[in-house]
Scaffold this active site. Structure first.
Site, PDB file in Angstrom:
ATOM      1  N   GLY A   1      94.803  17.334  11.287  1.00 53.71           N
ATOM      2  CA  GLY A   1      95.828  16.969  12.255  1.00 53.71           C
ATOM      3  C   GLY A   1      96.257  15.530  12.137  1.00 53.71           C
ATOM      4  O   GLY A   1      97.353  15.162  12.561  1.00 53.71           O
TER       5      GLY A   1
ATOM      6  N   ASP B   1      93.376  18.357  18.634  1.00 56.76           N
ATOM      7  CA  ASP B   1      93.889  19.434  19.481  1.00 56.76           C
ATOM      8  C   ASP B   1      92.963  20.645  19.508  1.00 56.76           C
ATOM      9  O   ASP B   1      93.243  21.626  20.197  1.00 56.76           O
ATOM     10  CB  ASP B   1      95.283  19.875  18.998  1.00 56.76           C
ATOM     11  CG  ASP B   1      96.384  18.943  19.509  1.00 56.76           C
ATOM     12  OD1 ASP B   1      96.078  18.080  20.339  1.00 56.76           O
ATOM     13  OD2 ASP B   1      97.538  19.087  19.061  1.00 56.76           O
TER      14      ASP B   1
ATOM     15  N   VAL C   1      96.050  15.653  15.797  1.00 62.97           N
ATOM     16  CA  VAL C   1      94.625  15.375  15.707  1.00 62.97           C
ATOM     17  C   VAL C   1      93.950  15.606  17.055  1.00 62.97           C
ATOM     18  O   VAL C   1      94.508  15.324  18.119  1.00 62.97           O
ATOM     19  CB  VAL C   1      94.393  13.924  15.214  1.00 62.97           C
ATOM     20  CG1 VAL C   1      94.869  12.904  16.239  1.00 62.97           C
ATOM     21  CG2 VAL C   1      92.934  13.688  14.865  1.00 62.97           C
TER      22      VAL C   1
ATOM     23  N   ASN D   1      95.928  24.790  23.951  1.00 63.96           N
ATOM     24  CA  ASN D   1      94.468  24.733  24.018  1.00 63.96           C
ATOM     25  C   ASN D   1      93.991  23.810  25.148  1.00 63.96           C
ATOM     26  O   ASN D   1      94.768  23.054  25.729  1.00 63.96           O
ATOM     27  CB  ASN D   1      93.930  24.239  22.670  1.00 63.96           C
ATOM     28  CG  ASN D   1      92.433  24.433  22.528  1.00 63.96           C
ATOM     29  OD1 ASN D   1      91.842  25.286  23.194  1.00 63.96           O
ATOM     30  ND2 ASN D   1      91.824  23.660  21.655  1.00 63.96           N
TER      31      ASN D   1
ATOM     32  N   SER E   1      89.450  22.888  14.610  1.00 64.82           N
ATOM     33  CA  SER E   1      88.144  23.257  14.058  1.00 64.82           C
ATOM     34  C   SER E   1      87.311  24.024  15.075  1.00 64.82           C
ATOM     35  O   SER E   1      86.587  24.966  14.731  1.00 64.82           O
ATOM     36  CB  SER E   1      87.395  22.004  13.593  1.00 64.82           C
ATOM     37  OG  SER E   1      88.109  21.333  12.573  1.00 64.82           O
TER      38      SER E   1
ATOM     39  N   SER F   1     110.052  -5.568 -17.942  1.00 62.95           N
ATOM     40  CA  SER F   1     109.661  -4.148 -17.808  1.00 62.95           C
ATOM     41  C   SER F   1     108.219  -4.036 -17.326  1.00 62.95           C
ATOM     42  O   SER F   1     107.330  -3.665 -18.081  1.00 62.95           O
ATOM     43  CB  SER F   1     109.873  -3.394 -19.120  1.00 62.95           C
ATOM     44  OG  SER F   1     109.258  -4.016 -20.225  1.00 62.95           O
TER      45      SER F   1
END
Length: 641
Positions: A121, A43, A41, A173, A46, A550
């Site tokens: 991310g 990085d 996230v 980046n 976008s 059940s």
């Protein structure tokens, strides 16, 4: 006249149409590269795509004006353009500054066309990253130069390798924030190379970039004079992709639907998953093995003399074969495998954990079957690649498990075919996708173990007993009165000369299920085993009664689906929780309230009431005797043979 453009505007519309036509002609013969951007996230994924669209001049003037205004209002770059806003379309994404959904964008350069998926991310949205990667040829894995290789970097790298993406770009980046230091770049690349080697990524290209400043995006940057490799866009334009690889595989086409517009035409429509096909070719319906030859290959534009992987067509055959949605047409000389038990890798995508033994829908190409997943063999630690022991899988976990399907699947290992090796699991109650999976191989027992036909079948057993088999499934809270009512029903059936057997929850746990506890997973396995035993007993012609809490609808539905239509009768013994607690002769509720008894239904484990039971009895309003009479009357109306 209202709505009719002035004469001068006709020329403008004509020029626009000509420009669009020229643009399409210019790009129609270019190769197409599908790629994803992924990583941890924040990085800069976008921002990178926004920069690519901006530099490729794929932003209209009105979009640029809106982007400029939005950047000032809600962006993160002061009065400069915030390129991430081009891609982050959801309001929540813009407010939080993270990508949530998968955003697909198209752009083109002079050399190639591109479809890029901006994948989330944040760890919570790993499932969306898998969606974006499933059709990609290349992955751009971003790393923040200030943070280096993180857990999510490793997870996304492992997933790209798992999903068969061979072309990897490590984009380091935000180099502008570390003063374009070569030492920082080299250290990150060295760290990543060690990890990449451990997961089977044999090669990758590393590029130092700044998405915001534009360094090494469309042209090499003077700020990184020490870097001698290509810019990102240059690499994307020239990287080799095996566009014809699928066409070299044997012919495969999952049938999407049977095209029957009139009595004189019957064709099978779908997208070709592999290989080539021509009229006259010998093909088979893979599951049945029935063979024929291709008569025509029909499209909206007319018949084709040849069709290849990736094309959507309708195929007509020379013979009338039984074939429908979910079948696979295949080359007669090289058919795919067929099995009902597999080993597979699962990427778990749901907040609720995997419940081994629970039935899920499995969708592979156009095939839809019921599948049960066994306890995982192991779970993968994405940081160390260590194989960890696991009883289940939680959100974003990656593990290897075996699974069984109720019907045979036509498949190929994922490494050979994404289309016939990749699948999803779907929750039968919510219809939510809970996992993505990749088939490795069929288990040997899938082909070695066969159902043995018997001369004395269930119909013969039922005729001997002069009754039709039934499965009376009593469900309700502990203390509701299930066992008491079931016992009365069996006594009444016995008095009427009917052959029955009562499977009681407590009694079963003394023997067959003594190894199971009361966790959700154990409860699922408890009911699965009971369902199998009950099925064998109905095969013997018996009226079977079961008295189990059940608690989960999914497992009750699983047992219903094991039974023949009309054979399973769900009986909801409806009792309010407070009444059940008052009847608590064993003191179980008291222990559960005190925290001495874990996973107790109604206290710290849920009960899902039946939505449409065949019979509903309220033990507050009716006595056990009255309830039993009602049930016997219902059963006797349909069991006499």
């Amino acid at each position: 006249m209202t709505g009719v453009p002035a004469p001068s505007s006709y020329k403008a519309h004509e020029l626009i149409a000509q420009d669009i036509e020229a643009y399409l002609r210019k790009h129609q013969h270019k190769s197409l590269l599908r790629f994803i951007t992924c990583g941890s996230v924040d990085d800069g994924k976008s921002t990178l795509i926004g920069r690519l669209l901006y530099d490729a001049k794929m932003i209209f003037e009105d979009q640029l004006a809106a982007l400029t205004a939005d950047s000032i209002r809600i962006g993160t770059q002061g009065r400069n353009i915030d390129f991430a806003l081009l891609v982050d379309g959801l309001a929540a994404e813009r407010e939080q500054g993270i990508t949530i959904d998968v955003a697909y964008r198209y752009f083109a350069t002079e050399k190639r066309k591109f479809i890029v998926a901006d994948t989330p991310g944040h760890e919570q949205y790993t499932r969306n990253m898998v969606t974006g990667a499933s059709t990609a040829n290349l992955a751009v894995i971003l790393v923040d130069a200030r943070k280096g290789v993180l857990t999510q970097t490793r997870r996304h790298s492992y997933l790209t390798q798992l999903l068969g993406i061979k072309n990897i770009v490590l984009a380091v980046n935000k180099m502008d924030l570390v003063n374009y230091a070569q030492a920082t770049f080299d250290a990150i690349v060295a760290d990543y190379r060690v990890f990449a080697g451990s997961i089977g990524i044999e090669d990758f290209i590393a590029i130092p970039i700044s998405s915001l400043a534009g360094d090494n995006i469309t042209a090499t940057s003077g700020n990184t004079a020490w870097y001698s490799g290509p810019s990102l866009i240059s690499h994307l334009e020239t990287v080799e992709i095996d566009a014809s690889g699928a066409q070299r595989r044997p012919f495969r086409m999952p049938v999407q639907w049977v095209n029957r517009p009139n009595l004189d035409f019957r064709g099978f429509s779908g997208t070709i998953a592999g290989g080539r096909v021509k009229p006259g070719d010998s093909i088979t319906v893979a599951k049945s093995g029935r063979a024929s030859t291709v008569a025509r290959i029909v499209t909206q534009e007319g018949d084709l003399q040849e069709a290849v992987a990736g094309q959507s067509v309708t195929i007509t055959l020379a013979d009338a074969l039984d074939c429908g949605r979910g079948d696979v047409l295949a080359a007669a000389e090289d058919s795919p495998e067929i099995a009902d038990q597999f080993e597979a890798t699962l990427v778990w995508m749901a907040d609720e954990e995997l419940l081994p033994g629970r039935p899920y829908w499995l969708k592979l190409a156009t095939q839809l079957v019921t599948a049960t997943v066994h306890s995982p063999k192991y779970q993968i630690n994405v940081n160390t690649m260590e194989r960890l022991a696991a009883k289940t899988l939680g959100l974003n976990a990656i593990g290897v498990a075996t699974l069984s399907t109720d019907k045979a699947l036509v498949f190929e290992p994922y490494e050979k075919s994404r289309e016939l090796g990749g699948f999803i699991l779907i929750d039968k109650i919510s219809n939510a996708t809970v996992a993505a999976g990749m088939l490795h191989f069929a288990l040997r027992r899938s082909s070695n173990v066969h159902w043995q036909p018997l001369d004395i079948d269930r119909d013969a057993h039922a005729r001997l007993k002069h009754q039709r088999p039934r499965l009376l499934w009593f469900t309700g809270l502990s203390g509701a009165g299930k066992s008491s009512i079931a016992n009365l029903v069996q006594k009444k059936l016995y008095a009427l000369g009917k052959h029955s057997f009562l499977l009681d929850g407590d009694n079963i746990r003394h023997g067959l299920n003594k190894d199971l506890g009361f966790t959700d997973a154990d409860r699922v396995e408890n009911i699965r085993r009971i369902g199998e035993v009950a099925k064998l007993m109905t095969d013997a012609g018996l009226i079977v009664l079961t008295a189990f809490i059940s608690p989960f609808r999914a497992e009750r539905r699983m047992v219903r689906e094991m039974s023949l239509p009309g054979e399973f009768i769900e009986i909801y013994v409806e009792t309010p929780l407070e009444v059940a607690e008052q009847r608590d002769v064993k003191g179980l509720y008291k222990k559960a309230r005190a925290g001495q008894l874990k996973h107790f239904t109604g206290i710290d484990s849920p009960y899902e009431p039946p939505e449409q039971p065949e019979i509903r009895v309220n033990t507050v309003k009716s006595s056990a005797e009255d309830a039993a009479d009602e049930i016997v009357a219902y059963v006797m109306a349909g069991v006499t043979g």
